[in-house]
Design a protein around this motif. Structure first.
Motif, mmCIF file in Angstrom:
data_model
loop_
_atom_site.group_PDB
_atom_site.id
_atom_site.type_symbol
_atom_site.label_atom_id
_atom_site.label_comp_id
_atom_site.label_asym_id
_atom_site.label_seq_id
_atom_site.Cartn_x
_atom_site.Cartn_y
_atom_site.Cartn_z
ATOM 1 N N LEU A 11 39.278 40.622 33.814
ATOM 2 C CA LEU A 11 40.038 39.735 34.695
ATOM 3 C C LEU A 11 39.698 38.273 34.426
ATOM 4 O O LEU A 11 40.575 37.404 34.492
ATOM 5 C CB LEU A 11 39.777 40.092 36.162
ATOM 6 C CG LEU A 11 40.279 41.463 36.598
ATOM 7 C CD1 LEU A 11 39.764 41.808 37.987
ATOM 8 C CD2 LEU A 11 41.797 41.537 36.539
ATOM 9 N N GLU A 12 38.461 38.002 34.101
ATOM 10 C CA GLU A 12 38.028 36.634 33.782
ATOM 11 C C GLU A 12 38.788 36.115 32.549
ATOM 12 O O GLU A 12 39.268 34.979 32.540
ATOM 13 C CB GLU A 12 36.510 36.621 33.548
ATOM 14 C CG GLU A 12 35.976 35.465 32.767
ATOM 15 C CD GLU A 12 35.985 34.129 33.496
ATOM 16 O OE1 GLU A 12 35.345 33.191 32.993
ATOM 17 O OE2 GLU A 12 36.645 33.987 34.526
ATOM 18 N N ILE A 13 38.906 36.937 31.529
ATOM 19 C CA ILE A 13 39.647 36.551 30.316
ATOM 20 C C ILE A 13 41.112 36.296 30.667
ATOM 21 O O ILE A 13 41.714 35.305 30.241
ATOM 22 C CB ILE A 13 39.507 37.639 29.227
ATOM 23 C CG1 ILE A 13 38.063 37.689 28.719
ATOM 24 C CG2 ILE A 13 40.479 37.391 28.074
ATOM 25 C CD1 ILE A 13 37.728 38.925 27.899
ATOM 26 N N GLN A 14 41.685 37.188 31.444
ATOM 27 C CA GLN A 14 43.078 37.061 31.878
ATOM 28 C C GLN A 14 43.274 35.779 32.697
ATOM 29 O O GLN A 14 44.254 35.061 32.515
ATOM 30 C CB GLN A 14 43.417 38.296 32.704
ATOM 31 C CG GLN A 14 44.843 38.447 33.131
ATOM 32 C CD GLN A 14 45.014 39.794 33.827
ATOM 33 O OE1 GLN A 14 44.720 40.840 33.256
ATOM 34 N NE2 GLN A 14 45.467 39.752 35.061
ATOM 35 N N VAL A 44 41.379 27.520 41.915
ATOM 36 C CA VAL A 44 41.335 28.875 42.458
ATOM 37 C C VAL A 44 42.473 29.715 41.891
ATOM 38 O O VAL A 44 43.644 29.329 42.001
ATOM 39 C CB VAL A 44 41.408 28.831 44.000
ATOM 40 C CG1 VAL A 44 41.314 30.237 44.579
ATOM 41 C CG2 VAL A 44 40.308 27.941 44.567
ATOM 42 N N VAL A 45 42.089 30.840 41.317
ATOM 43 C CA VAL A 45 43.069 31.808 40.810
ATOM 44 C C VAL A 45 43.139 32.943 41.815
ATOM 45 O O VAL A 45 42.131 33.600 42.093
ATOM 46 C CB VAL A 45 42.658 32.343 39.419
ATOM 47 C CG1 VAL A 45 43.632 33.415 38.948
ATOM 48 C CG2 VAL A 45 42.570 31.200 38.408
ATOM 49 N N LYS A 46 44.326 33.154 42.371
ATOM 50 C CA LYS A 46 44.533 34.234 43.330
ATOM 51 C C LYS A 46 45.344 35.320 42.639
ATOM 52 O O LYS A 46 46.339 35.027 41.977
ATOM 53 C CB LYS A 46 45.221 33.704 44.583
ATOM 54 C CG LYS A 46 44.325 32.676 45.285
ATOM 55 C CD LYS A 46 44.901 32.141 46.560
ATOM 56 C CE LYS A 46 43.915 31.140 47.176
ATOM 57 N NZ LYS A 46 44.392 30.612 48.446
ATOM 58 N N THR A 47 44.854 36.565 42.785
ATOM 59 C CA THR A 47 45.466 37.677 42.051
ATOM 60 C C THR A 47 45.955 38.775 42.989
ATOM 61 O O THR A 47 45.555 38.864 44.141
ATOM 62 C CB THR A 47 44.470 38.305 41.054
ATOM 63 O OG1 THR A 47 43.442 38.971 41.791
ATOM 64 C CG2 THR A 47 43.870 37.274 40.119
ATOM 65 N N LYS A 48 46.782 39.602 42.411
ATOM 66 C CA LYS A 48 47.249 40.801 43.104
ATOM 67 C C LYS A 48 46.205 41.901 42.912
ATOM 68 O O LYS A 48 45.235 41.735 42.171
ATOM 69 C CB LYS A 48 48.600 41.229 42.530
ATOM 70 C CG LYS A 48 49.658 40.157 42.712
ATOM 71 C CD LYS A 48 50.935 40.500 41.996
ATOM 72 C CE LYS A 48 51.891 39.316 42.123
ATOM 73 N NZ LYS A 48 53.037 39.434 41.267
ATOM 74 N N GLU A 49 46.422 43.041 43.557
ATOM 75 C CA GLU A 49 45.467 44.146 43.501
ATOM 76 C C GLU A 49 45.196 44.622 42.074
ATOM 77 O O GLU A 49 44.077 44.973 41.724
ATOM 78 C CB GLU A 49 45.991 45.307 44.347
ATOM 79 C CG GLU A 49 45.052 46.468 44.454
ATOM 80 C CD GLU A 49 45.556 47.530 45.409
ATOM 81 O OE1 GLU A 49 44.939 48.600 45.426
ATOM 82 O OE2 GLU A 49 46.548 47.295 46.127
ATOM 83 N N ASN A 50 46.221 44.582 41.229
ATOM 84 C CA ASN A 50 46.063 45.037 39.846
ATOM 85 C C ASN A 50 45.465 43.954 38.949
ATOM 86 O O ASN A 50 45.292 44.163 37.746
ATOM 87 C CB ASN A 50 47.401 45.526 39.290
ATOM 88 C CG ASN A 50 48.445 44.429 39.213
ATOM 89 O OD1 ASN A 50 48.188 43.271 39.524
ATOM 90 N ND2 ASN A 50 49.648 44.795 38.805
ATOM 91 N N GLY A 51 45.163 42.788 39.524
ATOM 92 C CA GLY A 51 44.557 41.706 38.751
ATOM 93 C C GLY A 51 45.559 40.715 38.197
ATOM 94 O O GLY A 51 45.175 39.684 37.654
#
Length: 175
Positions: free
Chosen positions: A67-70, A159-166
């Motif tokens: 997720l960090e890379i993404q 700030v990066v906000k993500t969905k449940e799947n990342g």
């Protein structure tokens, strides 16, 4: 049901055993990540969650490096599109004097712009999870990035906000 009793607890990475039927509102942990300490927190609205929700939290936590890379890719794209990441980086270029900036980037580097160098200095300092919508959130994960000034993370956060799947929900700038 025997299976139900068995799944009353789950062992979550970084947090240990969590009772799915007697949740606390807030859990916190720290872990080493990319050479620094990373703060983690879980935030719950409800007193219990399903086994499926717990497994999703575990998968999310297990996938932090991916997720960090993404996220870094999303930040780069946002920067190149002139979004919040560009505003965030330009804030530092405007606010810091040459000496302060020189402590963070290499003024003599002709291969990378000051902006690109500063962007590369973003580091992940906190991840917050909101698996059941605590605080009315419509996102799942919150990744706080900061730039170190004088060896300490600044209070200005990208700030990066993500969905449940990342997947990316949105990027914002907070303080």
């Amino acid at each position: 049901m025997n299976d139900k009793r068995k799944m009353a607890n789950i062992d979550l990475p970084h947090f240990g055993q969590i009772d799915l039927t007697q949740l606390q509102e807030y859990y916190s942990a720290e872990t080493a990540f990319s050479g620094t300490m990373l703060r983690l927190d879980l935030n719950f609205e409800n007193k219990s969650i399903s086994e499926e929700q717990a497994v999703n939290i575990k998968v999310f936590l297990d996938n932090i490096p991916t997720l960090e890379i993404q996220n870094k890719s999303s930040i780069d794209k946002n920067f190149n599109d002139g979004g919040e990441a560009a505003d965030y980086i330009n804030f530092y270029l405007d606010e810091l004097d040459e000496d302060e900036l020189g402590n963070i980037i290499d003024h003599d580097d002709k291969d990378k712009s000051k902006e690109q160098q500063l962007l590369s200095k973003l580091k992940l300092i906190r991840i917050g999870l909101y698996p059941d919508g605590k605080y009315g959130t419509d996102y799942y994960g919150v990744f706080d990035y900061s730039i170190d000034i004088d060896g300490e993370p600044c209070d200005q956060l990208l700030v990066v906000k993500t969905k449940e799947n990342g997947d990316l929900d949105h990027i914002t700038w907070e303080s």
